[in-house]
Design a protein around this motif. Structure first.
Motif, PDB file in Angstrom:
ATOM      1  N   ALA A 130      97.480 -60.912 -83.756  1.00  0.00           N
ATOM      2  CA  ALA A 130      98.490 -61.971 -83.843  1.00  0.00           C
ATOM      3  C   ALA A 130      99.551 -61.799 -82.761  1.00  0.00           C
ATOM      4  O   ALA A 130      99.930 -62.770 -82.091  1.00  0.00           O
ATOM      5  CB  ALA A 130      99.126 -61.973 -85.231  1.00  0.00           C
TER       6      ALA A 130
ATOM      7  N   CYS B 274      88.859 -63.211 -90.669  1.00  0.00           N
ATOM      8  CA  CYS B 274      90.169 -63.836 -90.884  1.00  0.00           C
ATOM      9  C   CYS B 274      90.810 -64.192 -89.545  1.00  0.00           C
ATOM     10  O   CYS B 274      91.258 -65.326 -89.347  1.00  0.00           O
ATOM     11  CB  CYS B 274      91.058 -62.896 -91.696  1.00  0.00           C
ATOM     12  SG  CYS B 274      92.714 -63.551 -91.997  1.00  0.00           S
TER      13      CYS B 274
ATOM     14  N   HIS C 284      91.595 -68.041 -87.315  1.00  0.00           N
ATOM     15  CA  HIS C 284      92.863 -68.441 -86.707  1.00  0.00           C
ATOM     16  C   HIS C 284      92.800 -68.421 -85.180  1.00  0.00           C
ATOM     17  O   HIS C 284      93.839 -68.441 -84.504  1.00  0.00           O
ATOM     18  CB  HIS C 284      93.985 -67.534 -87.224  1.00  0.00           C
ATOM     19  CG  HIS C 284      94.195 -67.697 -88.692  1.00  0.00           C
ATOM     20  ND1 HIS C 284      94.927 -68.731 -89.228  1.00  0.00           N
ATOM     21  CD2 HIS C 284      93.701 -66.991 -89.747  1.00  0.00           C
ATOM     22  CE1 HIS C 284      94.907 -68.640 -90.541  1.00  0.00           C
ATOM     23  NE2 HIS C 284      94.169 -67.603 -90.891  1.00  0.00           N
TER      24      HIS C 284
ATOM     25  N   ASP D  30      91.397 -64.078 -99.827  1.00  0.00           N
ATOM     26  CA  ASP D  30      92.777 -64.523-100.041  1.00  0.00           C
ATOM     27  C   ASP D  30      93.798 -63.476 -99.619  1.00  0.00           C
ATOM     28  O   ASP D  30      94.834 -63.808 -99.046  1.00  0.00           O
ATOM     29  CB  ASP D  30      93.020 -64.876-101.511  1.00  0.00           C
ATOM     30  CG  ASP D  30      92.313 -66.152-101.934  1.00  0.00           C
ATOM     31  OD1 ASP D  30      91.806 -66.881-101.048  1.00  0.00           O
ATOM     32  OD2 ASP D  30      92.265 -66.412-103.143  1.00  0.00           O
TER      33      ASP D  30
ATOM     34  N   GLU E 112      94.012 -63.433 -95.871  1.00  0.00           N
ATOM     35  CA  GLU E 112      94.774 -64.596 -95.403  1.00  0.00           C
ATOM     36  C   GLU E 112      96.274 -64.392 -95.618  1.00  0.00           C
ATOM     37  O   GLU E 112      97.079 -64.771 -94.773  1.00  0.00           O
ATOM     38  CB  GLU E 112      94.298 -65.874 -96.103  1.00  0.00           C
ATOM     39  CG  GLU E 112      92.970 -66.384 -95.589  1.00  0.00           C
ATOM     40  CD  GLU E 112      92.996 -66.797 -94.119  1.00  0.00           C
ATOM     41  OE1 GLU E 112      94.018 -67.338 -93.636  1.00  0.00           O
ATOM     42  OE2 GLU E 112      91.976 -66.579 -93.442  1.00  0.00           O
ATOM     43  N   GLU E 113      96.640 -63.790 -96.757  1.00  0.00           N
ATOM     44  CA  GLU E 113      98.054 -63.500 -97.007  1.00  0.00           C
ATOM     45  C   GLU E 113      98.601 -62.551 -95.938  1.00  0.00           C
ATOM     46  O   GLU E 113      99.696 -62.757 -95.402  1.00  0.00           O
ATOM     47  CB  GLU E 113      98.239 -62.876 -98.392  1.00  0.00           C
ATOM     48  CG  GLU E 113      99.671 -62.475 -98.674  1.00  0.00           C
ATOM     49  CD  GLU E 113      99.839 -61.701 -99.976  1.00  0.00           C
ATOM     50  OE1 GLU E 113     100.986 -61.302-100.251  1.00  0.00           O
ATOM     51  OE2 GLU E 113      98.859 -61.472-100.695  1.00  0.00           O
TER      52      GLU E 113
ATOM     53  N   TRP F 270      97.407 -62.178 -92.926  1.00  0.00           N
ATOM     54  CA  TRP F 270      97.486 -62.920 -91.663  1.00  0.00           C
ATOM     55  C   TRP F 270      98.775 -63.733 -91.600  1.00  0.00           C
ATOM     56  O   TRP F 270      99.470 -63.734 -90.586  1.00  0.00           O
ATOM     57  CB  TRP F 270      96.284 -63.836 -91.453  1.00  0.00           C
ATOM     58  CG  TRP F 270      96.471 -64.618 -90.189  1.00  0.00           C
ATOM     59  CD1 TRP F 270      96.994 -65.864 -90.055  1.00  0.00           C
ATOM     60  CD2 TRP F 270      96.236 -64.135 -88.856  1.00  0.00           C
ATOM     61  NE1 TRP F 270      97.088 -66.214 -88.715  1.00  0.00           N
ATOM     62  CE2 TRP F 270      96.626 -65.163 -87.972  1.00  0.00           C
ATOM     63  CE3 TRP F 270      95.732 -62.941 -88.338  1.00  0.00           C
ATOM     64  CZ2 TRP F 270      96.519 -65.038 -86.592  1.00  0.00           C
ATOM     65  CZ3 TRP F 270      95.626 -62.817 -86.952  1.00  0.00           C
ATOM     66  CH2 TRP F 270      96.014 -63.846 -86.098  1.00  0.00           C
ATOM     67  N   ARG F 271      99.100 -64.445 -92.686  1.00  0.00           N
ATOM     68  CA  ARG F 271     100.331 -65.251 -92.684  1.00  0.00           C
ATOM     69  C   ARG F 271     101.547 -64.372 -92.405  1.00  0.00           C
ATOM     70  O   ARG F 271     102.445 -64.760 -91.650  1.00  0.00           O
ATOM     71  CB  ARG F 271     100.493 -65.984 -94.015  1.00  0.00           C
ATOM     72  CG  ARG F 271      99.587 -67.199 -94.166  1.00  0.00           C
ATOM     73  CD  ARG F 271      99.926 -68.030 -95.386  1.00  0.00           C
ATOM     74  NE  ARG F 271      99.718 -67.316 -96.643  1.00  0.00           N
ATOM     75  CZ  ARG F 271      98.554 -67.225 -97.282  1.00  0.00           C
ATOM     76  NH1 ARG F 271      97.486 -67.782 -96.777  1.00  0.00           N
ATOM     77  NH2 ARG F 271      98.480 -66.570 -98.426  1.00  0.00           N
ATOM     78  N   MET F 272     101.570 -63.195 -92.996  1.00  0.00           N
ATOM     79  CA  MET F 272     102.707 -62.287 -92.809  1.00  0.00           C
ATOM     80  C   MET F 272     102.784 -61.765 -91.379  1.00  0.00           C
ATOM     81  O   MET F 272     103.860 -61.787 -90.759  1.00  0.00           O
ATOM     82  CB  MET F 272     102.613 -61.123 -93.789  1.00  0.00           C
ATOM     83  CG  MET F 272     102.722 -61.554 -95.238  1.00  0.00           C
ATOM     84  SD  MET F 272     102.391 -60.200 -96.363  1.00  0.00           S
ATOM     85  CE  MET F 272     104.059 -59.639 -96.641  1.00  0.00           C
TER      86      MET F 272
ATOM     87  N   ASP G  60     101.359 -62.961 -88.678  1.00  0.00           N
ATOM     88  CA  ASP G  60     101.560 -64.028 -87.702  1.00  0.00           C
ATOM     89  C   ASP G  60     103.017 -64.472 -87.693  1.00  0.00           C
ATOM     90  O   ASP G  60     103.588 -64.750 -86.629  1.00  0.00           O
ATOM     91  CB  ASP G  60     100.617 -65.201 -87.976  1.00  0.00           C
ATOM     92  CG  ASP G  60     100.620 -66.201 -86.842  1.00  0.00           C
ATOM     93  OD1 ASP G  60     100.497 -65.790 -85.663  1.00  0.00           O
ATOM     94  OD2 ASP G  60     100.764 -67.405 -87.116  1.00  0.00           O
ATOM     95  N   ALA G  61     103.638 -64.541 -88.866  1.00  0.00           N
ATOM     96  CA  ALA G  61     105.073 -64.852 -88.920  1.00  0.00           C
ATOM     97  C   ALA G  61     105.864 -63.770 -88.186  1.00  0.00           C
ATOM     98  O   ALA G  61     106.810 -64.064 -87.436  1.00  0.00           O
ATOM     99  CB  ALA G  61     105.541 -64.972 -90.365  1.00  0.00           C
TER     100      ALA G  61
ATOM    101  N   ARG H 219     105.413 -64.290 -84.412  1.00  0.00           N
ATOM    102  CA  ARG H 219     106.265 -65.369 -83.895  1.00  0.00           C
ATOM    103  C   ARG H 219     107.711 -64.904 -83.760  1.00  0.00           C
ATOM    104  O   ARG H 219     108.365 -65.142 -82.738  1.00  0.00           O
ATOM    105  CB  ARG H 219     106.190 -66.598 -84.809  1.00  0.00           C
ATOM    106  CG  ARG H 219     104.944 -67.432 -84.554  1.00  0.00           C
ATOM    107  CD  ARG H 219     104.917 -68.698 -85.383  1.00  0.00           C
ATOM    108  NE  ARG H 219     104.232 -68.333 -86.641  1.00  0.00           N
ATOM    109  CZ  ARG H 219     104.718 -68.540 -87.852  1.00  0.00           C
ATOM    110  NH1 ARG H 219     105.875 -69.119 -88.027  1.00  0.00           N
ATOM    111  NH2 ARG H 219     104.051 -68.173 -88.915  1.00  0.00           N
TER     112      ARG H 219
END
Length: 163
Positions: free
Chosen positions: A21, A58, A62, A132, A135-136, A138-140, A142-143, A146
């Motif tokens: 990420a 995963c 993305h 799942d 994915e959780e 990944w969201r963390m 990736d945030a 950023r």
């Protein structure tokens, strides 16, 4: 050049996802070529192995390819080679701080906290979970990636070394 090392337990789930990420977000930013990212584990059980197949899948969903990464254990020279050692959770943080020479301890932090995403925040280990949980994670991460780009852009623009 600013260098970041992301650290988790075995370097096959969280830290390779975070490395992927971060690399993707940095490559798409004005920081491209100015920030390097690597990852390691506090343990060496998986050294030389690719990331967990679920982590690879995963990241691929993305648009990020982490299949070429290989696990490694953190080593003493990492404390010299990297500006920041960013840990997935409190257990990893404790382990890395135990290994860190005194002069490097102020450059060891929790990834989510350092990025400004979640003070004291921890990235949960998805190893025993399913899609799942990956994915959780990944969201963390990736945030965090950023937010890290924003932090590094501000600090590099101001001339502060090590961000």
């Amino acid at each position: 050049m600013t260098r970041l090392l992301v650290v988790c337990l075995g370097n096959i789930c969280r830290s390779p996802l975070a490395e992927g990420a971060l690399r993707a977000r940095i490559a798409a930013s004005p920081l491209a070529g100015r920030v390097e990212v690597d990852s390691a584990g506090t343990g060496g059980w998986h050294a030389g192995e690719p990331p967990d197949r679920r982590a690879i899948a995963c990241a691929r969903r993305h648009g990020v390819d982490i299949s070429g990464l290989r696990a490694r254990q953190i080593r003493p020279r990492d404390f010299h080679d990297f500006d920041w050692l960013l840990c997935a959770d409190a257990s990893n943080l404790r382990d890395v701080l135990r290994l860190a020479p005194p002069a490097a301890r102020d450059r060891v932090a929790l990834l989510l906290d350092w990025a400004g995403v979640a003070p004291g925040g921890q990235v949960p280990d998805p190893y025993y979970g399913g899609e799942d949980q990956f994915e959780e994670v990944w969201r963390m991460v990736d945030a965090a990636a950023r937010a890290a780009v924003e932090r590094l852009a501000r600090t590099l623009a101001s001339g502060i070394i090590g961000a």
